[in-house]
Design a protein around this motif. Structure first.
Motif, short mmCIF file in Angstrom:
data_model
loop_
_atom_site.label_atom_id
_atom_site.label_comp_id
_atom_site.label_asym_id
_atom_site.label_seq_id
_atom_site.Cartn_x
_atom_site.Cartn_y
_atom_site.Cartn_z
N UNK A 168 0.81 -1.21 0.00
CA UNK A 168 0.00 0.00 0.00
C UNK A 168 0.85 1.26 0.00
N UNK A 169 1.88 1.28 0.83
CA UNK A 169 2.75 2.47 0.85
C UNK A 169 3.51 2.64 -0.46
N UNK A 170 3.96 1.54 -1.04
CA UNK A 170 4.68 1.62 -2.31
C UNK A 170 3.75 2.11 -3.43
N UNK A 171 2.52 1.60 -3.46
CA UNK A 171 1.56 2.04 -4.47
C UNK A 171 1.24 3.53 -4.31
N UNK A 172 1.00 3.95 -3.08
CA UNK A 172 0.71 5.36 -2.83
C UNK A 172 1.89 6.25 -3.17
N UNK A 173 3.09 5.66 -3.21
CA UNK A 173 4.29 6.41 -3.58
C UNK A 173 4.51 6.44 -5.09
N UNK A 174 3.55 5.90 -5.84
CA UNK A 174 3.61 5.97 -7.30
C UNK A 174 4.40 4.87 -7.96
N UNK A 175 4.70 3.79 -7.25
CA UNK A 175 5.49 2.70 -7.81
C UNK A 175 4.60 1.60 -8.36
N UNK A 176 5.14 0.83 -9.30
CA UNK A 176 4.42 -0.26 -9.97
C UNK A 176 4.55 -1.52 -9.11
N UNK A 177 3.45 -1.93 -8.46
CA UNK A 177 3.51 -3.00 -7.47
C UNK A 177 2.53 -4.11 -7.80
N UNK A 178 3.02 -5.35 -7.77
CA UNK A 178 2.18 -6.54 -7.90
C UNK A 178 2.23 -7.33 -6.60
N UNK A 179 1.10 -7.93 -6.24
CA UNK A 179 1.04 -8.78 -5.05
C UNK A 179 0.98 -10.24 -5.46
N UNK A 180 1.86 -11.05 -4.88
CA UNK A 180 1.77 -12.50 -5.00
C UNK A 180 1.22 -12.98 -3.67
N UNK A 181 -0.05 -13.38 -3.67
CA UNK A 181 -0.75 -13.58 -2.41
C UNK A 181 -1.69 -14.78 -2.46
N UNK A 182 -2.26 -15.10 -1.31
CA UNK A 182 -3.25 -16.17 -1.22
C UNK A 182 -4.56 -15.73 -1.88
N UNK A 183 -5.33 -16.67 -2.43
CA UNK A 183 -6.61 -16.30 -3.04
C UNK A 183 -7.52 -15.51 -2.10
N UNK A 184 -7.48 -15.84 -0.81
CA UNK A 184 -8.36 -15.15 0.14
C UNK A 184 -7.99 -13.67 0.25
N UNK A 185 -6.68 -13.36 0.21
CA UNK A 185 -6.25 -11.96 0.25
C UNK A 185 -6.70 -11.24 -1.01
N UNK A 186 -6.51 -11.88 -2.17
CA UNK A 186 -6.93 -11.26 -3.43
C UNK A 186 -8.42 -10.95 -3.41
N UNK A 187 -9.22 -11.92 -2.96
CA UNK A 187 -10.66 -11.70 -2.95
C UNK A 187 -11.05 -10.57 -2.01
N UNK A 188 -10.38 -10.50 -0.86
CA UNK A 188 -10.65 -9.42 0.09
C UNK A 188 -10.36 -8.06 -0.54
N UNK A 189 -9.23 -7.95 -1.23
CA UNK A 189 -8.86 -6.68 -1.84
C UNK A 189 -9.80 -6.31 -2.99
N UNK A 190 -10.20 -7.32 -3.79
CA UNK A 190 -11.14 -7.06 -4.88
C UNK A 190 -12.48 -6.60 -4.33
N UNK A 191 -12.95 -7.27 -3.28
CA UNK A 191 -14.26 -6.94 -2.70
C UNK A 191 -14.27 -5.55 -2.07
N UNK A 192 -13.09 -5.06 -1.65
CA UNK A 192 -13.03 -3.78 -0.94
C UNK A 192 -12.27 -2.70 -1.72
N UNK A 193 -12.13 -2.94 -3.03
CA UNK A 193 -11.53 -1.94 -3.92
C UNK A 193 -10.10 -1.58 -3.57
N UNK A 194 -9.36 -2.54 -3.02
CA UNK A 194 -7.94 -2.32 -2.76
C UNK A 194 -7.54 -2.49 -1.32
N UNK A 195 -6.31 -2.06 -1.05
CA UNK A 195 -5.74 -2.11 0.30
C UNK A 195 -6.07 -0.80 1.01
N UNK A 196 -6.63 -0.91 2.19
CA UNK A 196 -6.85 0.28 3.01
C UNK A 196 -5.80 0.33 4.11
N UNK A 197 -5.02 1.39 4.13
CA UNK A 197 -4.01 1.60 5.16
C UNK A 197 -4.55 2.57 6.20
#
Length: 321
Positions: A17-46
């Motif tokens: 989240x901090x890297x994305x907010x800093x304007x960097x190109x960031x990909x997450x390699x994560x568990x399906x549950x994390x991906x679904x959570x982020x999709x359902x909530x329109x991203x990472x909330x810090x």
């Protein structure tokens, strides 16, 4: 510069989240549950204990790690935010998703996991980093920073670019050429991870109790004794030198509250990552933290009964899962 967060749990998502907010190109390699959570909530909330609140979606979310090497181009920087005991098994994947000038930054607590993988990854730059603050995953894709501190990374050309981008956004980012004192100094503070899991209390409440602080002070004294015998230098994270932390922790409640306001300036709900692992019925990193104190103590002839007892207690909690 293409960046991947490999193993995006609580710390990995906060970093992303901090890297994305800093304007960097960031990909997450994560568990399906994390991906679904982020999709359902329109991203990472810090969020943090000082009132920060912002949401952002990473560039790419990858859940099939076997597909990642062929479906995506190699990354310039890979942050490995997996648990210590998971690191040794991912060498082949890291080779597949990096190139000869890539930087792989290992963000694990404790000692030992970095050493298990370095020989297999000689093709690129291997660095270390730490997260000197507490992150708690909350509902709806929110990741909450409960204590002070900033990501600390080993210095090279890639991390210099990352630091510039993060500082421009108002985030802290510290760089060090020599990470050994930083890692060893962080271990001193990480000795509370297990004690927090054992007590089951929020960190602020735990540190408000004299008996809990005395136990932490005793564990710290053992690590300081081992460091003295091994001639190990410790980075200073607090306003006082590491050798004075056990003294301050052992003070009566009234004096401790007066002299250690910084230690108690944390979110009332903050808990250690090891507590979270026990609650989630996951294996902990105890062997790389308090267990590392015990092993080095044996190597240098320093007795570590307090840390040995803590290791035993955590193993009992793991076995009761």
């Amino acid at each position: 510069m293409r960046i991947a967060i490999f193993g995006a749990g609580s710390t990995g998502c906060y970093l992303a989240g901090q890297l994305c907010l800093s304007g960097l190109d960031v990909s997450l390699i994560c568990r399906p549950a994390i991906k679904q959570t982020l999709v359902d909530n329109n991203g990472i909330t810090l969020s943090d204990y000082q009132g920060f609140l912002q949401t952002i979606m990473p560039q790419t979310l990858i859940t099939d790690i076997e597909q990642a090497p062929t479906a995506y181009e190699a990354f310039d920087v890979v942050f490995v935010t997996l648990k210590c005991h998971q690191v040794s098994s991912i060498a082949h994947t890291l080779i597949a998703i990096t190139h000869s000038n890539s930087s792989i930054i290992f963000m694990q607590n404790g000692l030992g996991s970095f050493d298990t993988i370095t020989d297999a990854l000689s093709h690129c730059h291997l660095l270390q980093g730490i997260t000197p603050f507490n992150v708690l995953q909350q509902p709806n894709g929110r990741f909450h920073k409960g204590t002070e501190g900033a990501f600390t990374l080993q210095k090279n050309e890639h991390t210099k670019v990352i630091q510039i981008a993060m500082l421009a956004q108002g985030f802290g980012c510290n760089l060090h050429q020599n990470m050994a004192p930083v890692i060893y100094g962080k271990l001193l503070l990480n000795l509370n991870n297990a004690l927090n899991a054992i007590t089951g209390l929020p960190i602020k409440q735990q540190l408000s109790q004299h008996d809990c602080r005395r136990q932490l002070a005793a564990a710290m004294k053992e690590w300081l004794n081992v460091c003295q015998a091994a001639n190990i230098e410790l980075h200073q994270y607090t306003k006082v030198k590491p050798k004075w932390l056990p003294v301050i922790l052992s003070l009566p409640n009234m004096l401790f509250t007066l002299l250690a306001k910084q230690m108690l300036d944390i979110d009332p709900q903050a808990r250690s990552s090891m507590w979270k692992d026990i609650q989630a019925k996951r294996k902990t990193e105890i062997e790389y933290i308090n267990g590392a104190v015990v092993r080095l103590g044996e190597q240098y002839g320093i007795k570590t009964p307090v840390n040995s007892a803590i290791v035993t207690s955590i193993h009992q909690l793991e076995q009761s899962i």
